[in-house]
Design a protein around this motif. Sequence first.
Motif, PDB file in Angstrom:
ATOM      1  N   SER A   1       0.838  -1.205   0.000  1.00  0.00           N
ATOM      2  CA  SER A   1       0.000   0.000   0.000  1.00  0.00           C
ATOM      3  C   SER A   1       0.870   1.252   0.000  1.00  0.00           C
ATOM      4  O   SER A   1       2.057   1.202   0.311  1.00  0.00           O
ATOM      5  N   ASP A   2       0.230   2.385  -0.358  1.00  0.00           N
ATOM      6  CA  ASP A   2       0.974   3.639  -0.401  1.00  0.00           C
ATOM      7  C   ASP A   2       0.806   4.447   0.880  1.00  0.00           C
ATOM      8  O   ASP A   2       1.225   5.590   0.940  1.00  0.00           O
ATOM      9  N   ILE A   3       0.183   3.834   1.882  1.00  0.00           N
ATOM     10  CA  ILE A   3      -0.103   4.588   3.117  1.00  0.00           C
ATOM     11  C   ILE A   3       1.204   4.921   3.833  1.00  0.00           C
ATOM     12  O   ILE A   3       2.075   4.069   3.981  1.00  0.00           O
ATOM     13  N   LEU A   4       1.298   6.176   4.275  1.00  0.00           N
ATOM     14  CA  LEU A   4       2.516   6.611   4.957  1.00  0.00           C
ATOM     15  C   LEU A   4       2.524   6.067   6.373  1.00  0.00           C
ATOM     16  O   LEU A   4       1.570   6.267   7.121  1.00  0.00           O
ATOM     17  N   ASN A   5       3.547   5.364   6.738  1.00  0.00           N
ATOM     18  CA  ASN A   5       3.655   4.784   8.073  1.00  0.00           C
ATOM     19  C   ASN A   5       4.743   5.518   8.834  1.00  0.00           C
ATOM     20  O   ASN A   5       5.920   5.374   8.540  1.00  0.00           O
ATOM     21  N   LYS A   6       4.297   6.347   9.807  1.00  0.00           N
ATOM     22  CA  LYS A   6       5.279   7.214  10.461  1.00  0.00           C
ATOM     23  C   LYS A   6       5.873   6.611  11.728  1.00  0.00           C
ATOM     24  O   LYS A   6       6.908   7.068  12.187  1.00  0.00           O
ATOM     25  N   THR A   7       5.182   5.645  12.322  1.00  0.00           N
ATOM     26  CA  THR A   7       5.683   5.126  13.597  1.00  0.00           C
ATOM     27  C   THR A   7       6.806   4.118  13.365  1.00  0.00           C
ATOM     28  O   THR A   7       6.652   3.133  12.636  1.00  0.00           O
ATOM     29  N   ILE A   8       7.937   4.415  13.993  1.00  0.00           N
ATOM     30  CA  ILE A   8       9.096   3.528  13.842  1.00  0.00           C
ATOM     31  C   ILE A   8       9.113   2.575  15.014  1.00  0.00           C
ATOM     32  O   ILE A   8       9.308   2.981  16.157  1.00  0.00           O
ATOM     33  N   GLU A   9       8.868   1.301  14.717  1.00  0.00           N
ATOM     34  CA  GLU A   9       8.747   0.336  15.810  1.00  0.00           C
ATOM     35  C   GLU A   9      10.047  -0.396  16.102  1.00  0.00           C
ATOM     36  O   GLU A   9      10.279  -0.835  17.209  1.00  0.00           O
ATOM     37  N   LEU A  10      10.920  -0.514  15.098  1.00  0.00           N
ATOM     38  CA  LEU A  10      12.109  -1.336  15.281  1.00  0.00           C
ATOM     39  C   LEU A  10      13.165  -0.620  16.126  1.00  0.00           C
ATOM     40  O   LEU A  10      13.235   0.607  16.155  1.00  0.00           O
ATOM     41  N   SER A  11      13.997  -1.427  16.756  1.00  0.00           N
ATOM     42  CA  SER A  11      15.100  -0.865  17.535  1.00  0.00           C
ATOM     43  C   SER A  11      16.259  -0.573  16.577  1.00  0.00           C
ATOM     44  O   SER A  11      16.268  -1.071  15.443  1.00  0.00           O
ATOM     45  N   PRO A  12      17.226   0.267  17.001  1.00  0.00           N
ATOM     46  CA  PRO A  12      18.344   0.607  16.095  1.00  0.00           C
ATOM     47  C   PRO A  12      18.992  -0.621  15.474  1.00  0.00           C
ATOM     48  O   PRO A  12      19.202  -0.670  14.261  1.00  0.00           O
ATOM     49  N   GLN A  13      19.292  -1.645  16.279  1.00  0.00           N
ATOM     50  CA  GLN A  13      19.971  -2.820  15.729  1.00  0.00           C
ATOM     51  C   GLN A  13      19.075  -3.531  14.717  1.00  0.00           C
ATOM     52  O   GLN A  13      19.524  -3.976  13.664  1.00  0.00           O
ATOM     53  N   GLU A  14      17.784  -3.587  15.030  1.00  0.00           N
ATOM     54  CA  GLU A  14      16.841  -4.228  14.103  1.00  0.00           C
ATOM     55  C   GLU A  14      16.781  -3.472  12.777  1.00  0.00           C
ATOM     56  O   GLU A  14      16.653  -4.075  11.710  1.00  0.00           O
TER      57      GLU A  14
END
Lengths: 316, 443, 331
Positions: free
Chosen positions: B112-125
């Motif tokens: 999809s083209d939906i903008l996903n702003k929430t960053i869930e992953l940790s730096p290493q991930e």
Amino acid sequence: MSLLVITIISLCAIGVVAAIILYVASKKFHVIEDPRIDKVEEALPAANCGGCGFPGCRAFAEATVKADDLGDLYCPVGGSDTMAKVASILGQEVEDKKRQIAVLRCNGACEHRPKTNIYDGATSCSVASLTYGGDTGCEYGCLGMGECVDACNFNAMYMDESTGLPVVIEDNCVACNACVEACPKDLLELRNVGPKSRRIFVSCRNEAKGAIAKKSCEVACIGCSKCFKECKFDAITIANNLAYIDDDKCVLCRKCVPVCPTNAIHELNFPPRREPRKDKAPAKPKIENIEKPIVLKKPKEEVKDNQSTNDIKKEE
Amino acid sequence: MLKTFSLGGIHPPENKLSARKGLKDLPLPKMVTIPVSQHIGAPAKILVKRGEEVKVGQLIAESAGFISANIYASVSGKVKKIDQVVDASGYRKESIVISVEGDEWLDTIDRSDILNKTIELSPQEIIDKVAEAGIVGLGGATFPAHVKLMVPPGKKAEVLIVNGVECEPYLTSDHQLMLERGEQVIVGVQIVLKALGIDKAIIGIENNKEDAIKHLRMITKNHPNIKICPLKVQYPQGGEKQLIKATIDKEVPSGALPIEVGAVVQNVATIFAIYEAVQKNKPLISRIVTVTGKSFSNPSNWRCRIGIPISHLIEQAGGLPEDTEKVISGGPMMGKALTNLDAPITKGTSGVLLIRSLEARRKEMQNCIRCCKCVRVCPMGLEPYLLMQLTERNYHDRLEKEDVMDCIECGSCSYTCPSYRPLLDYIRIGKKDVGQIMRSRKK
Amino acid sequence: MNQFVISPSPHIHSGDSVQKNMYRVLFALIPAFLVSALFFGWDTWIVTAIAVLGCVITEYVIQVYLMKVPTTIMDGSALLTGVLLAFNLPGNLAWWIILLGAIFAIAVGKMSFGGLGSNVFNPALVGRVFLLISFPAQMTSWPRPKMFNWTDVDAGTGATPLELVKQASKEGNVDQFTDSVGMIFNMISGDVGGSLGEVSALALIVGGAYLIWKKVITWHIPVAILGTVIVFTSILYFYDPTRYVDPFFHVFSGGLMLGTIFMATDYATSPMTYKGMIIYGVGIGVITVLIRVFGSYPEGVSFAILIMNAVTPLINVYMKPQRFAQPLKTV
């Protein structure tokens, strides 16, 4: 008159002072050198070609004097004779090495290898090979800009205008390795000169699969291993779709030459075969053309060749 | 006064013919060729066999070392063969040829083209994800992106510099990306900032892309930590060292990486790819390619799957003009001339430039008149005329002393030489030879 | 399939060429030529034509018959040498002397080193100095400017301002020139005795401004030379105004402007880096003033430039451009 006298005296004085300075300097800065270095240097051919891996004959002489064993040191220009002389000066022994000569392992003349693009960069093989595969379909073949010819200090190479390939002049080549190092495609190889300068080698470096190689060049080695099966002396190896003849093992039986479907195996300085080959491929006479300058050594043969061609003409 | 780098530089005619031409998806061809060596470093190891069915986003060749990158199927279909194919480098490379059947994607990819702003992953991930997605520097250098995100011990990253300079004439792919996918790029910047554990980013954009500057400024209104830095138009500003000098006025020492001055540089296209990988789970299977040229009917920007033959792109975009004599993969200053239009679009292909026969040939080389224009334009402060002379004579120790290894191969010297001398051609040889000598010495 | 052209990058070129640079310099010499024609009439045309023809033909003959290489007379460099040589000669010189100078300039000054770009010395100055040493009398009898009076064949000869100053300096009454605003004005406009091209400082400065605008030359060499001359002569002037003339006089007199803008900036014979250019310029300035003030010749620009030409290769070896960054210290 007095002017003349003053001039003469002052000139003499300057001369004496300079002489004293030179004398003192030569004594003070005298370097004790092994006298054998000079002797060895005299025995060397003084070509300063760097073929031995040292910058000049002097450096080589120093290395030989220092070395405990002459096994790794070899002057390709002087050959075994020179090395024997050097060994006798140093009181060592040296093995006989076979004389070698540069051999071009590409036969992609213009008519065998169609051009696929136009090169427009600086006229230099190394520039072209850094840029791309080359102006033909074969990315292993000769680029034809003569960097090897420029590298040769012995006037032993020239570019053949009709084929676009460099030619080694057998008489002049001293196997100094300069052209081998100059070629970015690694096409030149030092091979044993062989008895009566007879040599057999695979004149191709194409490692592409058979179909691709054949498509880009008529006379490419396609790695079909027919020669490998033919050879009874284990002299031929096939790796990366490419045959290679080990010149130490090859006994010059010439059996691999006719079986090659693309005429990629070359024989040099052999007498003509008794039976004409049945499947006379178009490439064969052209190969002879290329090697004519090399046959300089045997003017008799050349005369014969000429006669035979004349005869044919007459018959016609 | 707009910022720029201090030494040298040139300003070739910009010729941004395809500027502001909207992104279009390139229709799929019947066959794609995916080389396994599209990046700097070791070629990837092939995982598929002939006749195997693959889906879009499936791993088909895996990274073979630290500096290497995964390769994914960009289309769905059957592996037709694994063969050696001539790519943009002019040499045959191991490639996977896939015949296209439909367009089936792996289910794990969010299309999809939906903008996903929430960053869930940790730096290493995030770093693992970037490595897994096979992302490399999309500006053209194709250096694996995850390597740059891993700060070596003892060094400290301070600022992320995003390269939206696009200093090469003709090319507009990054420009168009910033215009159409600005939000995603900014989220991507935040992802990279999180991965690096820092809080400051500068996006360098040349002043000839005013709309992109305005657009990104609007988006970053609420992000005071992301600064948009307009730069004076000057080639080679997109060079890593030049960009760092222009934006934060620090000089990366000779032979060192940007991290030495606390900077990490990523191209905007790379940032966008990181966004897609981290937020959408989409590996690097497509990129934006500009196809342009003075006599080309339709200069435009396309979203192309990796592996599509360049001939297909040209055909779909408008057809090869009659008078084309030279085709370049990349920009006119640093791109590579193609021998064969069937060469595939790879991760590093930022543009395809068709050059008319009028401009295709070089003029004949003349004597060096020692005008010192090459010295004046060299962005690294080298003396190209001297480096060329030394290379021709094989004076390798002198070459090393004259800092030949600092050359960034931007081509400003050859561009400017009034005697049409192929300065860079020779300097490259000198660099190669000296590099070999230096490596052999280290051993 | 059509065959494509392959070359390493870059694939575009600025369009700059040797020819363009040479013709731009020639274009920049037009104002000086016009002023010269105004003051010296047909002499300017004749001397320039002989020098140019001499240079171009010599180059052609040497390239075609001796070196057997493709001729480069179309690039304008021989043309430029001819014009510059003519600008350095007095207007009443015999035609065969001019021709001799032109042949010497090209044959010895340029082609013997291998042609354009390989020459160590500025060819036009080599020609001029050769003539100056071989024919000192003819080379130092300057025709008086004869503005709008071209038919007057016997206008006679007169001394250049520098010669007048040299004479006055020996007598210790140089200060007579210091206050003469008219003389400075004449020197700027060109209404003074001297060689063809050097008389009008203004016309030369206009040409120089054009060259800097077109980026054919940079400001470094001219500014270094003029700055050095001004500083050096100011020191002398304040030390003893009765023996040393003021700096403005030095700047606008003689061949300094011509030499500074058109001869010292010659590509092949000037250093390759900015630092080197400054050193080169300072050297020319110092030597010029030394010769003018303490030497036996009234004018020293051409000698100064030739001497610094000889030093240029050395400057090139030691003066490196500013590198992008200092190399990383070994950790």
